[in-house]
Design an enzyme around this catalytic site. Structure first.
Site, PDB file in Angstrom:
ATOM      1  N   LYS A  88      57.181  40.520 -20.431  1.00 47.93           N
ATOM      2  CA  LYS A  88      56.806  39.502 -21.405  1.00 47.93           C
ATOM      3  C   LYS A  88      55.579  39.942 -22.194  1.00 47.93           C
ATOM      4  CE  LYS A  88      56.441  36.632 -18.021  1.00 47.93           C
ATOM      5  NZ  LYS A  88      56.277  35.474 -17.119  1.00 47.93           N
ATOM      6  N   GLY A 125      55.357  30.741 -18.728  1.00 48.34           N
ATOM      7  CA  GLY A 125      56.005  31.698 -17.830  1.00 48.34           C
ATOM      8  C   GLY A 125      56.950  31.020 -16.861  1.00 48.34           C
ATOM      9  N   CYS A 126      56.512  29.905 -16.289  1.00 49.19           N
ATOM     10  CA  CYS A 126      57.362  29.133 -15.381  1.00 49.19           C
ATOM     11  C   CYS A 126      58.605  28.639 -16.109  1.00 49.19           C
ATOM     12  CB  CYS A 126      56.605  27.928 -14.829  1.00 49.19           C
ATOM     13  SG  CYS A 126      55.067  28.308 -13.981  1.00 49.19           S
TER      14      CYS A 126
END
Length: 261
Positions: A169, A206-207
C-alpha cells in the site's frame, strides 16, 4: 471473519471491519484479540485477550458456520499470532487476507521483534493476500522503500516469504506515489492507482481495505479483482470521511446512506 482488535472510537479494527462487511452484504463474524481505549486522537490503553480466548472465539464460529474468507488485523503479540496461525492451518482456511499490522502508516512500531518474526514465519505463508504498508514492507523485505521500483522489488521479496499474492500500500509514500499500490502474485506485477483524496480523516483505511478485500473474496471474486474493487470502496469512503472528534476522523463506511441525507 475478522481477527483483530477493538477500537472504542469505532474508526478502525473490528468495528470498521464489520461495517465494511455489512456494506458488501456479507455476514461478519469476529475474533477479538485486544481491547483498546482509543479515540480520534490516539490510543491510551491496550489490553490483550489471552491466546485461549482467541482460540475459543475462532473455534466457536468455525464449528458452526461456513466462513468463506478471513482477514487478520492487529494480533498484538507473538502468542496470539502463533495461535491464530495454528487455528487457520487446523481448519484449512484458504481465503486469508493478512494485514500485517506491525507499523503505523506514519512509521510508529506496533509489535515487538518476536511478534514481527512470528508474523513473517507463521502467518504470511498462510496468506492468500498480504497487505503491508510501506513501513511494514520495509521490514518484511529488509530494504528501504522510496520509489515505485522499490515497491515493486519489495513486493517480489515478500512474495517469496510464502504469501500467494502481495499488495504493498502506498498510503505512506509521498508525492505522486501517495495513492499508488503495487500488486504481485508471482506472475503479474501491477501498479494500481486510484484518485488521491485530500483529507486528514483517514483513520481505519488499512483495516477497511483488508476487510473489503476479504468481503470480495467471500463473494467469489478473483484475488486481483477483489483488491481493485476494495480500493474503489476505500477511495469513495474517503470522500465521505467523517470529521468527528478532535483528531483524525474515520472513513465513511456507510457513504450510500450519507448520500441519501
Amino acid at each position: 471473519m475478522t481477527i483483530a482488535g477493538s477500537d472504542s472510537g469505532g474508526g478502525a479494527g473490528i468495528q470498521a471491519d464489520l461495517r465494511t462487511f455489512a456494506f458488501h452484504c456479507v455476514h461478519g463474524t469476529s475474533v477479538l484479540t485486544c481491547i483498546t481505549a482509543q479515540n480520534t486522537q490516539g490510543v491510551t490503553r491496550v489490553d490483550a485477550m489471552s491466546a485461549q480466548a482467541v482460540a475459543a472465539q475462532f473455534e466457536a464460529v468455525m464449528v458452526d458456520m461456513r466462513v468463506s474468507a478471513i482477514k487478520t488485523g492487529m494480533l498484538l503479540n507473538q502468542e496470539i499470532i502463533q495461535i491464530t496461525a495454528k487455528k487457520l492451518v487446523a481448519f484449512g482456511c484458504g481465503n486469508v487476507v493478512v494485514d500485517p499490522v506491525m507499523v503505523s502508516r506514519v512509521g510508529a512500531k506496533l509489535l515487538d521483534d518476536d511478534a514481527i518474526h512470528a508474523m513473517g514465519d507463521l502467518l504470511l505463508p498462510i496468506a492468500a493476500i498480504a497487505t503491508p504498508n510501506r513501513y511494514e514492507a520495509q521490514i518484511l523485505a529488509e530494504m528501504e522503500i522510496h520509489t515505485l521500483a522499490d515497491m515493486q522489488a519489495a513486493a517480489q521479496k515478500i512474495y517469496k516469504l510464502g504469501a500467494r499474492s502481495v499488495l504493498i500500500k502506498g498510503g505512506g509514500m509521498t508525492g505522486d506515489l501517495k495513492a499508488v499500490d503495487v500488486w504481485f502474485d508471482g506472475d503479474r506485477l501491477e501498479t494500481l492507482q486510484t484518485e488521491a483524496i485530500d483529507t486528514i480523516h483517514t483513520h481505519g483505511t488499512g483495516c477497511t481495505l483488508s476487510a473489503a478485500i476479504a468481503a470480495n473474496l467471500a463473494l467469489g471474486k478473483p484475488n486481483l479483482q477483489a483488491v481493485q474493487d476494495a480500493k474503489v470502496y476505500v477511495t469513495t469512503a474517503l470522500k465521505y470521511a467523517l470529521a468527528i472528534g478532535k483528531g483524525q476522523g474515520p472513513v465513511g463506511h456507510f457513504f450510500p446512506l450519507q448520500r441519501l441525507r
